[in-house]
Write a protein that holds these residues in place. Sequence first.
Motif, PDB file in Angstrom:
ATOM      1  N   ALA A 265       0.859  -1.184   0.000  1.00  0.00           N
ATOM      2  CA  ALA A 265       0.000   0.000   0.000  1.00  0.00           C
ATOM      3  C   ALA A 265       0.899   1.239   0.000  1.00  0.00           C
ATOM      4  N   PRO A 266       0.500   2.244  -0.755  1.00  0.00           N
ATOM      5  CA  PRO A 266      -0.758   2.335  -1.507  1.00  0.00           C
ATOM      6  C   PRO A 266      -0.644   1.951  -2.970  1.00  0.00           C
ATOM      7  N   GLY A 267       0.525   1.524  -3.443  1.00  0.00           N
ATOM      8  CA  GLY A 267       0.724   1.355  -4.873  1.00  0.00           C
ATOM      9  C   GLY A 267       0.161   0.089  -5.487  1.00  0.00           C
ATOM     10  N   MET A 268      -0.269  -0.902  -4.676  1.00  0.00           N
ATOM     11  CA  MET A 268      -0.776  -2.175  -5.186  1.00  0.00           C
ATOM     12  C   MET A 268       0.247  -2.879  -6.083  1.00  0.00           C
ATOM     13  N   ASP A 269       1.539  -2.602  -5.867  1.00  0.00           N
ATOM     14  CA  ASP A 269       2.585  -3.155  -6.725  1.00  0.00           C
ATOM     15  C   ASP A 269       3.297  -4.340  -6.098  1.00  0.00           C
ATOM     16  N   ALA A 270       2.792  -4.830  -4.975  1.00  0.00           N
ATOM     17  CA  ALA A 270       3.378  -6.004  -4.319  1.00  0.00           C
ATOM     18  C   ALA A 270       2.257  -6.808  -3.682  1.00  0.00           C
ATOM     19  N   PHE A 271       2.391  -8.128  -3.761  1.00  0.00           N
ATOM     20  CA  PHE A 271       1.321  -9.010  -3.277  1.00  0.00           C
ATOM     21  C   PHE A 271       1.934 -10.361  -2.937  1.00  0.00           C
ATOM     22  N   ALA A 272       1.440 -10.948  -1.852  1.00  0.00           N
ATOM     23  CA  ALA A 272       1.874 -12.298  -1.488  1.00  0.00           C
ATOM     24  C   ALA A 272       0.698 -13.054  -0.886  1.00  0.00           C
ATOM     25  N   HIS A 273       0.651 -14.338  -1.137  1.00  0.00           N
ATOM     26  CA  HIS A 273      -0.332 -15.246  -0.548  1.00  0.00           C
ATOM     27  C   HIS A 273       0.481 -16.316   0.175  1.00  0.00           C
ATOM     28  N   VAL A 274       0.507 -16.221   1.513  1.00  0.00           N
ATOM     29  CA  VAL A 274       1.336 -17.101   2.323  1.00  0.00           C
ATOM     30  C   VAL A 274       0.489 -17.757   3.406  1.00  0.00           C
ATOM     31  N   HIS A 275       1.101 -18.701   4.111  1.00  0.00           N
ATOM     32  CA  HIS A 275       0.332 -19.508   5.058  1.00  0.00           C
ATOM     33  C   HIS A 275       1.110 -19.655   6.368  1.00  0.00           C
ATOM     34  N   PRO A 276       0.937 -18.688   7.277  1.00  0.00           N
ATOM     35  CA  PRO A 276       1.621 -18.768   8.566  1.00  0.00           C
ATOM     36  C   PRO A 276       1.209 -20.023   9.342  1.00  0.00           C
TER      37      PRO A 276
END
Length: 505
Positions: A265-276
Amino acid sequence: MTRAAAFVAGLYVVATAHVGSNNVFFSGEAGPYPVSVVIRPPEVIPGLAEISVRVSGGGADLVTVRPVRWDAAPEGGAPPPDEAVPVAGDPELYAAELWLMTVGAYRVEVAVEGSRGGGEVSVPVTSVMLGVRDLPPGLGWILAALGLLLVAGVVSITGAAVRESQIPAGEAAGSRRRRRARIAMALTAVGMAGLLYLGNAWWEAVDRDVRSGIFERLAVEGAIVRDGGTPALEIAITDPAWRGRNWSPLVPDHGKLMHMFVVGAPGMDAFAHVHPVPVDSATFRVPWPDLPPGEYRIYGDIVQESGFAQTVVDTITVDASALGVPEEGVSVPEEAAVAPEPEDLPLRELPGSLPDADDSAWTGVPMALSGSGSEAPLADGSILEWRGDRELRVDEETVLSFRVWDPDEKPAELEPYMGMLSHAALTRDDGAVFVHLHPAGTISMGSLSVLAPDGSPMAGGGTASPTGVVEFPFAFPQPGEYTIWVQVKREGRVLTGAFQATVLE
């Protein structure tokens, strides 16, 4: 300071709004009938939930719906089914209203009878109270005036009764009776004032009790810590309702106790889907994904043993020093490339702390959604193509449809990804909306496993797809700018594509 203030304002929106859509979307099969179900839960409990059921292809003679609470007795623990009525002008659509009487996890049983026989499907829904409805100010003043009029009437009637009830008709009351009447009226006024005070105290107690049932997500705190010398994202549940337990009342969803989405945030230029994974009864940890330093919103999906699903939220600022990344223009010796262990944090080795094979990270620029045919590149050279509506509008049911083309411009064959054909996440860019989507809709598979343990036919399940098409039923709850991330799996690799969309009023 301006950026920090805006970020805090965004956190306030996230922390107080209902993350994602309050509505439930489901696409699956009720026996031989493909169905799409939309459940619009009430904001106050008890309240009426609006149910719409679309039976694709027709052939239905009777559609019924029934709410079943998670702890209902197998026999007699739920009301009889209600019949859904056909919607005029649309032969495939049926509508009904159901009372949700308590807060908690429910399943809505949808049964279809028709020319192809019968079938049933269960759709999990979380019943929460989002607020209480206050009286309109004008109505409140009217009721107050009527109440005062009643009090004055009681006082007046008491005085008349004491003054005139025991004298002959036509005879005037003497001074003694008038004095006794005034005393009786004064005592009555004091008594009525006491009753009003006690009544108001009772009302405020009831109001406090009801308002205490307004849904609040579990409070959490995210931080970057060191785990075996490497940076890790740690999420601690700090809510008093949770702390102090030696067990975690959660059930797996797609085989994971928590699905965590990390959004730049705020650029929406990074994303991850992880599982702690759990470190203790209130703490989860996962190695920090391959994302740069910056500000991030984190959203964690969990499902409790009752089937109650919720999303915990927080924001974190990740410094370069925490990741062992040198600042621009500063040379860092190799031996100092990893940030030192914080003195106040004991180092805890976490068994199995290596990255989960289902974890993924993405950086880049979301592609503008300019209509059907818009494309986003994937990391293996494949292309993710948007096949949905040209215009997206608030509260309009739609299907977010995508097709994956391989580098040879042929439909890509997709593999199951955590039991589903695809996963998607979308957020309004200010963080006020966040939703985790599956081809089956917005429902939690962990909730379904609890509430319908015998299984429930679902669309977009675990079979491979040679056509490369993935679809998600949804309706955007608010207008604004959204980013949509779509994840698929090919040749054992999780691939992510991103689109930027404008949702109109």
